[in-house]
Scaffold this motif. Structure first.
Motif, PDB file in Angstrom:
ATOM      1  N   ALA A   1      -6.983  17.635  -0.155  1.00  0.00           N
ATOM      2  CA  ALA A   1      -6.813  18.758  -0.497  1.00  0.00           C
ATOM      3  C   ALA A   1      -8.008  19.582  -0.247  1.00  0.00           C
ATOM      4  CB  ALA A   1      -5.723  19.935   0.166  1.00  0.00           C
ATOM      5  N   ASP A   2      -8.075  19.032  -1.519  1.00  0.00           N
ATOM      6  CA  ASP A   2      -9.285  19.787  -2.287  1.00  0.00           C
ATOM      7  C   ASP A   2     -10.334  18.661  -2.151  1.00  0.00           C
ATOM      8  OD1 ASP A   2      -7.552  21.719  -3.529  1.00  0.00           O
ATOM      9  OD2 ASP A   2      -6.720  20.150  -4.800  1.00  0.00           O
ATOM     10  N   GLY A   3     -10.599  17.745  -1.312  1.00  0.00           N
ATOM     11  CA  GLY A   3     -12.085  16.738  -0.822  1.00  0.00           C
ATOM     12  C   GLY A   3     -11.633  16.085  -1.208  1.00  0.00           C
ATOM     13  N   PRO A   4     -13.644  14.578  -1.529  1.00  0.00           N
ATOM     14  CA  PRO A   4     -12.918  13.647  -1.986  1.00  0.00           C
ATOM     15  C   PRO A   4     -12.848  13.486  -3.532  1.00  0.00           C
ATOM     16  CG  PRO A   4     -15.413  14.325  -1.421  1.00  0.00           C
ATOM     17  CD  PRO A   4     -13.877  15.471  -0.866  1.00  0.00           C
ATOM     18  N   LEU A   5     -12.012  12.092  -3.512  1.00  0.00           N
ATOM     19  CA  LEU A   5     -12.013  11.995  -4.633  1.00  0.00           C
ATOM     20  C   LEU A   5     -12.036  10.169  -5.455  1.00  0.00           C
ATOM     21  CD1 LEU A   5     -10.174  12.980  -7.739  1.00  0.00           C
ATOM     22  CD2 LEU A   5      -8.473  12.313  -6.690  1.00  0.00           C
ATOM     23  N   LYS A   6     -12.686  10.145  -6.367  1.00  0.00           N
ATOM     24  CA  LYS A   6     -12.646   8.932  -6.936  1.00  0.00           C
ATOM     25  C   LYS A   6     -11.915   8.401  -8.126  1.00  0.00           C
ATOM     26  CE  LYS A   6     -17.580   7.856  -5.570  1.00  0.00           C
ATOM     27  NZ  LYS A   6     -18.358   7.007  -6.612  1.00  0.00           N
TER      28      LYS A   6
ATOM     29  N   LYS B   1       0.889  -1.261   0.020  1.00  0.00           N
ATOM     30  CA  LYS B   1       0.303   0.397  -0.148  1.00  0.00           C
ATOM     31  C   LYS B   1       0.981   1.291  -0.062  1.00  0.00           C
ATOM     32  CE  LYS B   1      -3.857   2.490   2.552  1.00  0.00           C
ATOM     33  NZ  LYS B   1      -4.742   2.387   3.553  1.00  0.00           N
ATOM     34  N   TRP B   2       0.751   1.969  -0.999  1.00  0.00           N
ATOM     35  CA  TRP B   2       1.441   3.346  -1.520  1.00  0.00           C
ATOM     36  C   TRP B   2       1.760   4.365   0.037  1.00  0.00           C
ATOM     37  CZ3 TRP B   2       0.486   8.194  -1.188  1.00  0.00           C
ATOM     38  CH2 TRP B   2       1.871   9.345  -1.097  1.00  0.00           C
ATOM     39  N   PRO B   3       2.671   4.544   0.700  1.00  0.00           N
ATOM     40  CA  PRO B   3       3.757   4.313  -0.735  1.00  0.00           C
ATOM     41  C   PRO B   3       4.621   2.969   0.494  1.00  0.00           C
ATOM     42  CG  PRO B   3       4.540   6.407   1.807  1.00  0.00           C
ATOM     43  CD  PRO B   3       2.892   5.913   1.755  1.00  0.00           C
TER      44      PRO B   3
ATOM     45  N   GLU C   1      -0.854  14.104  -9.431  1.00  0.00           N
ATOM     46  CA  GLU C   1       0.098  13.244  -9.249  1.00  0.00           C
ATOM     47  C   GLU C   1      -0.210  13.676  -7.306  1.00  0.00           C
ATOM     48  OE1 GLU C   1       3.507  14.355 -11.556  1.00  0.00           O
ATOM     49  OE2 GLU C   1       3.047  12.491 -12.638  1.00  0.00           O
ATOM     50  N   PHE C   2       0.218  12.688  -6.001  1.00  0.00           N
ATOM     51  CA  PHE C   2       0.065  13.068  -5.298  1.00  0.00           C
ATOM     52  C   PHE C   2       1.151  12.925  -4.186  1.00  0.00           C
ATOM     53  CE2 PHE C   2      -4.780  13.027  -6.449  1.00  0.00           C
ATOM     54  CZ  PHE C   2      -5.294  14.000  -5.445  1.00  0.00           C
ATOM     55  N   SER C   3       1.456  14.181  -3.458  1.00  0.00           N
ATOM     56  CA  SER C   3       3.297  13.418  -2.784  1.00  0.00           C
ATOM     57  C   SER C   3       2.113  12.178  -1.247  1.00  0.00           C
ATOM     58  CB  SER C   3       4.041  14.175  -2.317  1.00  0.00           C
ATOM     59  OG  SER C   3       4.091  14.626  -3.963  1.00  0.00           O
ATOM     60  N   PHE C   4       3.085  12.343  -0.729  1.00  0.00           N
ATOM     61  CA  PHE C   4       2.616  11.708   0.382  1.00  0.00           C
ATOM     62  C   PHE C   4       2.382  12.706   1.585  1.00  0.00           C
ATOM     63  CE2 PHE C   4       3.667   9.793   4.506  1.00  0.00           C
ATOM     64  CZ  PHE C   4       3.520   9.197   5.017  1.00  0.00           C
ATOM     65  N   LYS C   5       1.049  12.373   2.262  1.00  0.00           N
ATOM     66  CA  LYS C   5       0.103  13.549   3.231  1.00  0.00           C
ATOM     67  C   LYS C   5      -0.921  14.344   2.181  1.00  0.00           C
ATOM     68  CE  LYS C   5       3.450  13.603   6.973  1.00  0.00           C
ATOM     69  NZ  LYS C   5       4.207  14.063   7.768  1.00  0.00           N
ATOM     70  N   GLU C   6      -0.731  13.685   1.004  1.00  0.00           N
ATOM     71  CA  GLU C   6      -1.224  15.000   0.177  1.00  0.00           C
ATOM     72  C   GLU C   6      -3.057  14.426  -0.617  1.00  0.00           C
ATOM     73  OE1 GLU C   6       1.986  18.144  -2.080  1.00  0.00           O
ATOM     74  OE2 GLU C   6       0.336  16.130  -3.618  1.00  0.00           O
ATOM     75  N   ILE C   7      -2.629  12.852   0.312  1.00  0.00           N
ATOM     76  CA  ILE C   7      -3.839  12.102  -0.168  1.00  0.00           C
ATOM     77  C   ILE C   7      -3.805  10.834   0.879  1.00  0.00           C
ATOM     78  CG2 ILE C   7      -2.226  10.294  -1.808  1.00  0.00           C
ATOM     79  CD1 ILE C   7      -4.811  10.303  -3.639  1.00  0.00           C
ATOM     80  N   GLU C   8      -5.235  10.513   1.147  1.00  0.00           N
ATOM     81  CA  GLU C   8      -5.657   9.536   2.190  1.00  0.00           C
ATOM     82  C   GLU C   8      -6.475   8.232   1.493  1.00  0.00           C
ATOM     83  OE1 GLU C   8      -6.981   8.910   7.245  1.00  0.00           O
ATOM     84  OE2 GLU C   8      -6.478  11.187   6.161  1.00  0.00           O
ATOM     85  N   PHE C   9      -6.062   7.660   1.872  1.00  0.00           N
ATOM     86  CA  PHE C   9      -7.273   6.249   1.329  1.00  0.00           C
ATOM     87  C   PHE C   9      -8.091   6.357   2.537  1.00  0.00           C
ATOM     88  CE2 PHE C   9      -3.679   4.941  -0.568  1.00  0.00           C
ATOM     89  CZ  PHE C   9      -3.248   4.046  -2.016  1.00  0.00           C
ATOM     90  N   LEU C  10      -9.860   5.858   1.521  1.00  0.00           N
ATOM     91  CA  LEU C  10     -10.725   6.178   2.258  1.00  0.00           C
ATOM     92  C   LEU C  10     -11.576   4.297   2.835  1.00  0.00           C
ATOM     93  CD1 LEU C  10     -12.781   9.190   1.241  1.00  0.00           C
ATOM     94  CD2 LEU C  10     -11.276   8.874   3.665  1.00  0.00           C
TER      95      LEU C  10
END
Length: 245
Positions: free
Chosen positions: A208-213, A100-102, A236-245
């Motif tokens: 940071a911009d809200g939910p994403l699919k 699971k990334w990273p 493209e997302f760096s670490f801490k810029e995106i979270e799995f739901l």
């Protein structure tokens, strides 16, 4: 250099990564040293999380590398090869492991291992790298606050020798590290992406911009996660810029 040719054992430490950093600071470290502990009271994980392990139950280790031929912009390859060394080891027991990334190691939807890479960069060189590994082996019960832990004993239904698994991780890391130093980047990329958790599957994320699919389609050379959204172009997302739901 042989990873694990020198292993320093401790019964109880705050953090094996901290002990590795102390060796480097004192100038007494050499490449391939492994520091292992039966228990650590201040184990750290990604996102400032802690790493919990009951004494003598699991694998807690840190490896000192000195990858001076790897450029700072290539540092995510160190994370890749450590992740692959662990999955190489675990695939002797099951074929359901993924990364699971990273660099968390999962069995199905449960986490069995965490990795913390701490690089020391001076100028244009990675002078040293500390790879901290926590791998759940013989623990059957975990605190309720840990969301989705699993251990090797729960998967295989039998107890395992922690020392033998440490030695196997060292052997596999030696092979992956040698491959990296030989410049086999494409091979490492392909191996890593073939094991990416939920790759090419529709997923929900928090940004940071809200939910994403979208779908995970890969990781770029800098280690950023590439998402193909349901609408629009790849992001493209760096670490801490995106979270799995």
């Amino acid at each position: 250099m042989v990873i694990g040719s020198k292993i320093i054992y401790h019964a109880n430490v705050s953090s094996t990564n901290d002990l590795a950093a102390e060796l480097i600071d004192k100038g007494s470290a050499h490449e391939g040293i492994v520091i292992s502990a039966a228990y650590q009271s201040g184990g750290r994980g990604q996102r400032n999380n802690t790493w919990f392990s009951d004494p003598f139950m699991n694998l807690i280790m840190s490896v000192i590398l000195m990858p001076e031929s790897i450029l700072p912009e290539q540092q995510f390859y160190i994370s890749k090869i450590v992740s692959l060394a662990i999955t190489d080891t675990l695939q002797n027991f099951s074929d359901q492991f993924s990364i699971k990334w990273p660099n968390d190691i999962y069995h199905g939807s449960d986490k069995i291992a965490g990795i913390l890479i701490e690089n020391i960069i001076i100028g244009e060189r990675i002078t040293s790298s500390i790879a901290g590994i926590g791998l759940n082996i013989n623990q059957k019960k975990f605190p309720s606050g840990i969301p989705n832990p699993i251990s090797l004993i729960q998967i295989s239904k039998k107890k395992h020798n922690v020392q033998l698994i440490l030695e196997e991780v060292c052997r596999n890391l030696q092979l992956r590290y040698s491959s990296l130093k030989d410049g086999n980047y494409s091979e490492i990329d392909n191996s890593y992406e073939s094991l990416l958790y939920h790759k090419d599957e529709e997923m929900e994320f928090r940004t940071a911009d809200g939910p994403l699919k979208g779908k995970i389609i890969g990781v770029n050379k800098s280690g950023q996660l590439i998402i193909e959204p349901a609408e629009g172009s790849n992001i493209e997302f760096s670490f801490k810029e995106i979270e799995f739901l």
